[in-house]
Design an enzyme around this catalytic site. Structure first.
Site, mmCIF file in Angstrom:
data_model
loop_
_atom_site.group_PDB
_atom_site.id
_atom_site.type_symbol
_atom_site.label_atom_id
_atom_site.label_comp_id
_atom_site.label_asym_id
_atom_site.label_seq_id
_atom_site.Cartn_x
_atom_site.Cartn_y
_atom_site.Cartn_z
ATOM 1 N N HIS A 1 37.057 7.215 16.156
ATOM 2 C CA HIS A 1 36.502 5.947 15.660
ATOM 3 C C HIS A 1 35.281 6.213 14.769
ATOM 4 O O HIS A 1 35.134 5.645 13.688
ATOM 5 C CB HIS A 1 36.139 5.059 16.852
ATOM 6 C CG HIS A 1 35.543 3.743 16.473
ATOM 7 N ND1 HIS A 1 36.234 2.793 15.766
ATOM 8 C CD2 HIS A 1 34.302 3.216 16.685
ATOM 9 C CE1 HIS A 1 35.452 1.733 15.554
ATOM 10 N NE2 HIS A 1 34.273 1.972 16.103
ATOM 11 N N ARG B 1 32.461 6.532 9.628
ATOM 12 C CA ARG B 1 31.295 7.199 9.022
ATOM 13 C C ARG B 1 31.608 8.384 8.111
ATOM 14 O O ARG B 1 30.752 8.809 7.338
ATOM 15 C CB ARG B 1 30.369 7.710 10.146
ATOM 16 C CG ARG B 1 29.929 6.646 11.134
ATOM 17 C CD ARG B 1 28.996 5.647 10.517
ATOM 18 N NE ARG B 1 28.408 4.752 11.517
ATOM 19 C CZ ARG B 1 27.390 3.941 11.259
ATOM 20 N NH1 ARG B 1 26.840 3.894 10.065
ATOM 21 N NH2 ARG B 1 26.912 3.143 12.190
HETATM 22 C C1 LIG Z 1 28.912 1.008 6.424
HETATM 23 C C2 LIG Z 1 28.190 0.515 7.635
HETATM 24 C C3 LIG Z 1 27.129 -0.351 7.485
HETATM 25 C C4 LIG Z 1 26.451 -0.852 8.598
HETATM 26 N N1 LIG Z 1 25.383 -1.683 8.427
HETATM 27 C C5 LIG Z 1 24.731 -2.162 9.489
HETATM 28 C C6 LIG Z 1 23.606 -3.039 9.319
HETATM 29 O O1 LIG Z 1 23.206 -3.358 8.216
HETATM 30 N N2 LIG Z 1 22.997 -3.509 10.420
HETATM 31 C C7 LIG Z 1 23.424 -3.208 11.692
HETATM 32 O O2 LIG Z 1 22.847 -3.683 12.647
HETATM 33 N N3 LIG Z 1 24.463 -2.359 11.868
HETATM 34 C C8 LIG Z 1 25.126 -1.828 10.817
HETATM 35 N N4 LIG Z 1 26.174 -0.979 11.006
HETATM 36 C C9 LIG Z 1 26.511 -0.572 12.375
HETATM 37 C C10 LIG Z 1 27.822 -1.236 12.893
HETATM 38 O O3 LIG Z 1 27.707 -2.636 12.909
HETATM 39 C C11 LIG Z 1 28.152 -0.736 14.298
HETATM 40 O O4 LIG Z 1 27.138 -1.142 15.192
HETATM 41 C C12 LIG Z 1 28.254 0.764 14.384
HETATM 42 O O5 LIG Z 1 28.957 1.301 13.301
HETATM 43 C C13 LIG Z 1 28.965 1.146 15.688
HETATM 44 O O6 LIG Z 1 30.305 0.733 15.588
HETATM 45 P P1 LIG Z 1 31.081 0.096 16.795
HETATM 46 O O7 LIG Z 1 30.390 -1.093 17.351
HETATM 47 O O8 LIG Z 1 32.511 -0.080 16.326
HETATM 48 O O9 LIG Z 1 31.040 1.313 17.831
HETATM 49 P P2 LIG Z 1 30.985 1.261 19.392
HETATM 50 O O10 LIG Z 1 29.784 0.591 19.883
HETATM 51 O O11 LIG Z 1 31.153 2.683 19.835
HETATM 52 O O12 LIG Z 1 32.229 0.401 19.805
HETATM 53 C C14 LIG Z 1 33.545 0.913 19.642
HETATM 54 C C15 LIG Z 1 34.531 -0.246 19.646
HETATM 55 O O13 LIG Z 1 34.525 -0.853 20.960
HETATM 56 C C16 LIG Z 1 34.670 -2.261 20.810
HETATM 57 N N5 LIG Z 1 33.436 -2.910 21.316
HETATM 58 C C17 LIG Z 1 32.253 -2.285 21.580
HETATM 59 N N6 LIG Z 1 31.377 -3.174 22.069
HETATM 60 C C18 LIG Z 1 31.991 -4.359 22.083
HETATM 61 C C19 LIG Z 1 31.574 -5.640 22.463
HETATM 62 N N7 LIG Z 1 30.346 -5.868 22.914
HETATM 63 N N8 LIG Z 1 32.446 -6.650 22.346
HETATM 64 C C20 LIG Z 1 33.699 -6.430 21.888
HETATM 65 N N9 LIG Z 1 34.166 -5.222 21.491
HETATM 66 C C21 LIG Z 1 33.321 -4.198 21.603
HETATM 67 C C22 LIG Z 1 34.877 -2.554 19.324
HETATM 68 O O14 LIG Z 1 36.269 -2.506 19.073
HETATM 69 C C23 LIG Z 1 34.202 -1.367 18.659
HETATM 70 O O15 LIG Z 1 34.697 -1.094 17.356
HETATM 71 C C24 LIG Z 1 26.864 -0.463 9.914
HETATM 72 C C25 LIG Z 1 27.940 0.421 10.040
HETATM 73 C C26 LIG Z 1 28.590 0.916 8.936
HETATM 74 C C27 LIG Z 1 29.747 1.871 9.120
#
Ligand SMILES: Cc1cc2nc3c(=O)[nH]c(=O)nc-3n(C[C@H](O)[C@H](O)[C@H](O)COP(=O)(O)OP(=O)(O)OC[C@H]3O[C@@H](n4cnc5c(N)ncnc54)[C@H](O)[C@@H]3O)c2cc1C
Length: 259
Positions: free
Chosen positions: A206, A211
């Site tokens: 993931h 990333r």
């Molecule tokens: C290009 C880019 C720009 C970004 N810009 C910003 C920004 O400006 N500001 C900012 O704050 N963040 C930003 N982020 C961070 C992004 O929003 C995520 O927090 C971060 O990439 C972690 O991803 P994730 O939540 O999928 O991962 P994880 O937390 O590891 O979660 C993995 C997966 O589990 C599921 N999941 C996890 N928690 C929950 C939940 N509570 N409810 C439902 N499903 C869940 C989802 O399917 C998720 O994809 C950015 C990320 C990227 C890649």
């Protein structure tokens, strides 16, 4: 003199599979597993975990898929929890606080232990310089000037707050925490940090997808590519839909493609 630091990732623990224990289980169940001869320990553990779900071992129960095909089928079906059985622990150093702030947003399947700026004095901190700054003499000079100023103000703040008598009522540990917490507020995003990361293959896939390909985020790309290099020999089948690509500036990105 500003000390800079480069990315280093040390893999401290690889997945392992005690196949003799599993063989005993198969013997007790009076079943046979037609196992791919070329699969690694990590790949065998993934396959064994998947097969347990249906007790799909032996003649008539196995489709004849190789280990790599079997794992790809799990991924395609979305049966990816099976990939959570293999884990690695990495010590990542030479990365900036800006990078780790983004890294720790990955909550699921990751465990973190990071250098504390409250318990650790940062007077001798090192810094991570972005390549686009380093390659331009003028920008690099400005960057060093700013870092140098931050670190000298940090040291000054430590001294000044230390002499604040109003903190004397605090226990020693909390007094130190207060002094360092206040002083670190001046430290830049480029401050080098050290972080221990334990992660499973599903979470890593993931992370790589989100990333690994970001052209504009050199540190994320660098860490993704190095993590990929370190896990690929343990479990090629679990990362078979990723590939490294070298860019014009000689850095790499990690491409995800669907087979
Ligand atoms: C290009 C880019 C720009 C970004 N810009 C910003 C920004 O400006 N500001 C900012 O704050 N963040 C930003 N982020 C961070 C992004 O929003 C995520 O927090 C971060 O990439 C972690 O991803 P994730 O939540 O999928 O991962 P994880 O937390 O590891 O979660 C993995 C997966 O589990 C599921 N999941 C996890 N928690 C929950 C939940 N509570 N409810 C439902 N499903 C869940 C989802 O399917 C998720 O994809 C950015 C990320 C990227 C890649």
């Amino acid at each position: 003199m500003i000390k800079t630091e480069k990315l280093k990732i040390r893999c401290l623990s690889h997945p392992s599979f005690d196949s003799s224990v599993f063989d005993n289980f198969l013997l007790e169940e009076n079943i046979e597993w037609h196992k791919s001869s070329t699969s690694t320990d990590s790949e065998a553990l993934i396959e064994a975990s998947g097969r347990i779900c249906y007790m799909a071992f032996g003649e008539g129960k196995q489709s004849g898929k190789s280990n790599s095909e079997y794992i790809w089928n799990l991924i395609e079906m979305g049966h990816e929890s099976v990939l959570e059985h293999i884990n690695w622990s990495f010590l990542i150093t030479g990365v900036s606080r800006a990078f780790t702030h983004q890294l720790v947003r990955h909550r699921v399947g990751f465990a973190y232990s990071q250098l504390s700026q409250q318990y650790h004095d940062e007077s001798e901190a090192t810094f991570v310089v972005p390549p686009s700054v380093e390659k331009c003499a003028k920008s690099f000079a400005k960057w060093k000037e700013s870092i140098s100023s931050s670190i000298s103000i940090y040291k000054e703040l430590i001294k000044t707050i230390e002499s604040d008598e109003s903190l004397d009522s605090m226990v020693k540990k909390e007094r130190l925490r207060e002094i360092r917490s206040a002083s670190r507020s001046i430290l830049p995003n480029a401050t080098e940090t050290k972080i221990m990361v334990t992660v499973n293959a599903r979470a890593l896939r993931h992370f790589f997808k989100m990333r690994g390909e970001l052209d504009g985020d050199w540190e994320m790309r660098a860490v993704s590519c190095e993590l990929y290099r370190q896990v690929i020999s343990d479990a090629p089948a679990a990362f078979q839909d990723f590939e490294l690509e070298q860019l014009k500036d000689k850095s790499f990105k990690l491409l995800h493609y669907r087979k």
